[in-house]
Scaffold this motif. Structure first.
Motif, short mmCIF file in Angstrom:
data_model
loop_
_atom_site.label_atom_id
_atom_site.label_comp_id
_atom_site.label_asym_id
_atom_site.label_seq_id
_atom_site.Cartn_x
_atom_site.Cartn_y
_atom_site.Cartn_z
N ILE A 1 8.63 9.01 -13.27
CA ILE A 1 7.24 8.93 -12.90
C ILE A 1 6.94 7.92 -12.11
CG2 ILE A 1 4.89 8.46 -13.96
CD1 ILE A 1 5.72 9.61 -16.57
N ALA A 2 7.58 6.87 -12.08
CA ALA A 2 7.27 5.48 -11.15
C ALA A 2 8.10 5.98 -9.94
CB ALA A 2 8.24 4.40 -11.92
N THR A 3 9.07 6.71 -9.81
CA THR A 3 9.63 6.97 -8.67
C THR A 3 8.71 7.88 -7.79
OG1 THR A 3 12.02 7.05 -9.64
CG2 THR A 3 11.45 7.96 -7.49
N VAL A 4 8.07 8.92 -8.54
CA VAL A 4 7.21 9.78 -8.09
C VAL A 4 6.06 9.13 -7.24
CG1 VAL A 4 5.85 12.05 -8.03
CG2 VAL A 4 8.21 11.97 -8.94
N MET A 5 5.49 8.36 -8.26
CA MET A 5 4.33 7.56 -7.68
C MET A 5 4.54 6.69 -6.61
SD MET A 5 2.19 6.98 -11.58
CE MET A 5 0.79 6.73 -10.75
N GLY A 6 5.46 6.00 -6.90
CA GLY A 6 6.04 5.10 -5.72
C GLY A 6 5.85 5.61 -4.41
N LEU A 7 6.63 7.01 -4.18
CA LEU A 7 6.75 7.62 -2.97
C LEU A 7 5.25 7.87 -2.39
CD1 LEU A 7 9.48 10.34 -3.68
CD2 LEU A 7 9.79 8.49 -2.31
N GLY A 8 4.37 8.17 -3.42
CA GLY A 8 2.88 8.13 -2.92
C GLY A 8 2.27 6.89 -2.40
N TYR A 9 2.71 5.87 -2.85
CA TYR A 9 2.10 4.53 -2.36
C TYR A 9 2.53 4.04 -0.86
CZ TYR A 9 0.94 4.00 -7.56
OH TYR A 9 0.63 4.09 -8.56
N GLY A 10 3.86 4.90 -0.58
CA GLY A 10 4.30 4.53 0.62
C GLY A 10 5.43 3.54 0.52
N VAL A 11 6.53 4.03 0.73
CA VAL A 11 7.87 3.08 0.73
C VAL A 11 7.99 2.12 1.65
CG1 VAL A 11 10.33 3.18 0.31
CG2 VAL A 11 9.06 4.92 -0.57
N PHE A 12 7.79 2.56 2.90
CA PHE A 12 7.78 1.55 4.15
C PHE A 12 6.39 1.47 4.87
CE2 PHE A 12 12.33 3.02 3.15
CZ PHE A 12 12.74 1.67 3.38
N THR A 13 6.25 0.34 5.39
CA THR A 13 5.09 0.50 6.49
C THR A 13 5.57 0.31 7.71
OG1 THR A 13 5.09 -2.05 6.31
CG2 THR A 13 3.65 -1.02 4.73
N GLU A 14 4.68 -0.08 8.84
CA GLU A 14 5.02 -0.10 9.99
C GLU A 14 6.37 -1.01 10.37
OE1 GLU A 14 1.56 -2.71 11.95
OE2 GLU A 14 1.23 -1.14 10.42
N GLY A 15 7.13 -0.53 11.20
CA GLY A 15 8.37 -1.36 11.53
C GLY A 15 9.40 -1.44 10.46
N ASN A 16 9.34 -0.56 9.58
CA ASN A 16 10.28 -0.16 8.52
C ASN A 16 10.28 -1.35 7.56
OD1 ASN A 16 11.65 2.08 8.27
ND2 ASN A 16 13.77 1.18 9.06
N ARG A 17 9.24 -1.78 7.56
CA ARG A 17 9.19 -3.12 6.56
C ARG A 17 8.66 -2.53 5.21
NH1 ARG A 17 5.78 -7.71 9.87
NH2 ARG A 17 7.41 -7.83 11.60
N VAL A 18 9.05 -3.47 4.01
CA VAL A 18 8.78 -3.19 2.57
C VAL A 18 7.43 -2.69 2.46
CG1 VAL A 18 8.71 -4.01 0.48
CG2 VAL A 18 10.59 -4.15 1.86
N GLY A 19 7.07 -1.41 1.98
CA GLY A 19 5.83 -1.18 1.67
C GLY A 19 5.38 -1.44 0.14
N PRO A 20 4.09 -0.91 -0.27
CA PRO A 20 3.84 -0.99 -1.81
C PRO A 20 4.39 -0.16 -2.70
CG PRO A 20 1.93 0.07 -0.43
CD PRO A 20 3.10 -0.54 0.61
N GLY A 21 5.10 1.08 -2.12
CA GLY A 21 5.98 1.87 -2.89
C GLY A 21 7.20 1.41 -2.92
#
Lengths: 502, 196
Positions: B32-52
């Motif tokens: 569940i955490a993996t699936v929900m995490g994908l929805g939060y966005g794994v990376f942000t611009e510039g390939n930086r760590v995102g909330p997911g």
């Protein structure tokens, strides 16, 4: 250093701090000896009571509960073969056997003496090492901090024993729980399922109260209680032979406990088991171990006290808790607006050194309290648990309410209590879960900062020598137990058919 | 019908049912955490760590670790630490556990006066009482709802004399009111009834 020690002594011996130190260690002894109320439980449920105190006074009292409970926990192990805290489980072996042979008082006295010796030696180590480690850690940037967090998590794997996978899974579950709420550095709400109450995350102390207080108490009820063996004042006299036999094991236990305690995730319980195991291999009297040998009391008791003190090194110097209880104490620091870590030594020298110096005073009080008064404390074991646990539960819930002034916190305690009960019942370790919960937000902050620093490249953590060393140690600590376990398993499986065939 | 190869797994299922269920629950949480995490966005611009990022990494980690643990319980049946330094620790732990359980067997009833079967059910009743107390907070207030819970636990669940139960409850209420209300000044909710 001398200035810091002076400052610490001035703080620790102020009448107010002395009084609360005394109350802390006294409560710790009582909490420790009552089955089902360990040190983490005591700190968690009494934390709300200290909310109006000066931070240094509150922390002196809460820390007193922690190391005071290490003394008290041994009493119930020795007298009723029921450990007051997990760190004194191993005392049920020789301590209880000594009690059955009519040496209950001597076992209690030996455990108090070994505890005191270990406490004083480990405190010298703590005071000597904590400052330099904190100063060294001041050089750490985000990448090194990330490496330290990962090393902290990896050591959990090293010490999870046969529960390697279970230990790491619980640590990861703790990290997940810490991520509930609005993400730090982002505006995304995670795992809130539409609940406004969850936006600010799950209160760490409320979860701890649930897991340690509610969960432990109910687990104790399921296990049932025992009637204590009587210990009289006259039996407290330890013979010279017993003291001589306990001397070397106490020193060995102190060494083992200190070395184990400085590692995050290891803690006092593991230290006591290792010390007992080593004693069983090296002691001249190893054949008597398990049958009421003084070595079996002194070594683990020294180890758990040394480990309890040593676990303050990573907690104070790096902000990484060394054990479950120091994790709860770390939560207390945060409540008082303090962030343990290298900067704490620079910014709050009065608090840090006052706290450390108070440990000496606390241990002295504990020796005075425990040596002659152990049989008096033992009478507390006669308080019927059916009157005690409802009060503990009430105190847990109302204390949790006091933390956040909202009823949602009590719901968190309730569900965390259910979780804690099942974790205890089915042997899912709580310490890695707690460490995961503490390290989760710190880990994410380091990850975000390192990622920004490396422009998305997290491998910059290997670029600095300190980061590379710490990461290599983390990889080794993580992979070695798993790989060696799998290899041994495969080797044993290959051996078995041959043995059957022969 | 189970094949001979499946026989050890079936035996392990019977022996370690609770371990398996607990580990499977953790595996589900990881998924569940993996699936929900994908929805939060794994990376942000510039390939930086995102909330997911962390939810996905940790979720996957739990999933893999739970899978390995299930495999270990069902098919390997051996502890990973066997023969290692940690095995020394576990031997001591096992010995202590045996010592503790030995003293348990000596008495049929514990100091609560409960048999083993009754002990198994007691936590469930207590959780039910606590849940009822939490539900009553809005109506009768925090202190009163927990005072009722304490009295119920002592008198009904623990079958102690009613007057002792009431005295113990009164003492607990007095302690709570003095510490939290009088000394700490915390406004404890008094509910719709507004009594305490």
């Amino acid at each position: 250093m001398i200035e810091n020690l002076q400052l610490g002594i001035e703080t620790a011996v102020s009448p107010e701090n002395l009084l609360w130190c005394f109350i802390g260690v006294l409560l710790g002894t009582i909490i420790g000896l009552l089955p089902g109320l360990g040190s983490a439980t005591g700190v968690a449920i009494l934390l709300p009571v200290t909310l109006t105190f000066e931070p240094v006074t509150a922390l002196i009292m809460l820390a007193g509960i922690y190391y005071g409970s290490q003394y008290g926990a041994s009493t119930s192990s020795i007298l009723i073969s029921t450990p007051g805290d997990s760190s004194s489980v191993v005392l049920t072996l020789d301590g209880y056997q000594m009690a059955r042979k009519g040496r209950a008082g001597a076992a209690l006295a030996l455990s108090a003496i070994a505890s005191f010796v270990a406490a004083i030696l480990s405190l010298i180590g703590l005071i000597t090492l904590a400052g330099p480690i904190a100063r060294f850690a001041l050089n750490f940037g985000p990448a090194e901090n990330l490496a330290v967090m990962l090393l902290g998590l990896a050591t959990i794997v090293s010490f999870a024993g046969s529960n390697v996978l279970r230990g790491v899974t619980m640590a990861a579950a703790g990290i997940l729980v810490s991520l509930v709420g609005v993400a730090s550095g982002f505006s995304t709400a995670r795992f809130t399922f539409g609940s406004a109450n969850l936006l600010s995350g799950l209160d760490f102390i409320a979860v701890m109260i649930g897991i340690f207080a509610v969960g432990e108490v109910l687990h104790q009820i399921r296990r049932g209680g025992e009637r204590p063996i009587r210990a009289g004042f006259r039996d407290l006299l330890v013979t010279r032979a017993e003291l001589r036999r306990a001397a070397a094991p106490s020193l060995r236990g102190t060494g083992v406990g200190f070395a184990t305690g400085v590692l995050p995730g290891a803690g006092a319980t593991l230290a006591s088991f290792i010390a007992y195991g080593i004693e069983k291999q090296v002691s001249r009297f190893r054949t008597q171990m398990g049958k009421g040998a003084p070595e079996g009391v002194a070594a683990p008791e020294a180890a758990n006290n040394a480990a309890a003190n040593a676990s303050f090194i990573p907690t104070l110097a790096l902000g990484i808790p060394g054990s479950g209880t120091t994790a709860v104490l770390l939560g207390a620091f945060v409540i008082f607006g303090l962030q343990p870590g290298p900067l704490l030594f620079e910014q709050e020298p009065r608090l840090v050194w006052g706290l450390l110096l108070s440990f000496f005073i606390g241990n002295l009080i504990l020796l005075v309290l425990n040596l002659p008064l152990a049989p008096v404390f033992a009478q507390l074991l006669r308080i019927p648990y059916p009157y005690l646990y409802p009060f503990v539960l009430m105190m847990s819930f109302i204390g949790a309410f006091a933390l956040g002034n909202n009823t949602f916190t009590m719901a968190v305690v309730f569900f965390a209590g259910i979780l804690g009960y099942f974790m205890k019942r089915y042997d899912f370790p709580a310490a890695p879960f707690v460490l995961g919960m503490v390290l989760g937000p710190l880990l994410e902050r380091s990850l975000i900062q390192t990622s920004a620093l490396g422009d998305g490249n997290l491998l910059i953590v290997f670029e600095s020598p300190i980061g590379a060393i710490l990461m290599s140690a983390a990889i080794l600590a993580f992979a070695y137990p798993l790989a060696s376990g799998i290899i041994r398993g495969a080797r044993n499986r290959r051996k078995e058919p041959q043995e059957v065939g022969s | 019908m189970s094949t001979p190869a499946m026989a050890p797994a079936m035996a392990a299922w019977k022996r370690h049912r609770s371990d398996l269920i607990g580990t499977a629950v953790l595996g589900t949480v990881g998924t569940i955490a993996t699936v929900m995490g994908l929805g939060y966005g794994v990376f942000t611009e510039g390939n930086r760590v995102g909330p997911g990022f962390l939810p996905v990494v940790v979720g996957l980690f739990i999933l893999v670790a739970a899978g390995l643990e299930l495999g270990r319980i069902l098919f390997a049946g051996r502890a990973l630490s066997e023969g290692s330094v940690m095995a020394l620790v576990e031997d001591v732990e096992q010995e202590a556990a045996e010592q503790i359980s030995e003293t348990r067997r000596e008495e049929q009833r514990d100091t609560f006066g409960r048999t083993a079967k009754q002990r198994n059910w007691a936590p469930l009743y207590i959780f039910a009482v606590l849940a009822a107390a939490l539900l009553l907070v809005d109506l009768v207030g925090l202190v009163l709802s927990f005072a009722l819970a304490v009295a119920f636990l002592i008198i009904v669940i623990e079958r102690r004399p009613w007057w002792v139960g009431l005295l113990a409850t009164a003492g607990a209420v007095a302690f709570i009111v003095v510490i939290f209300k009088a000394l700490l000044g915390i406004p404890l909710p008094s509910g719709y009834l507004g009594l305490i």
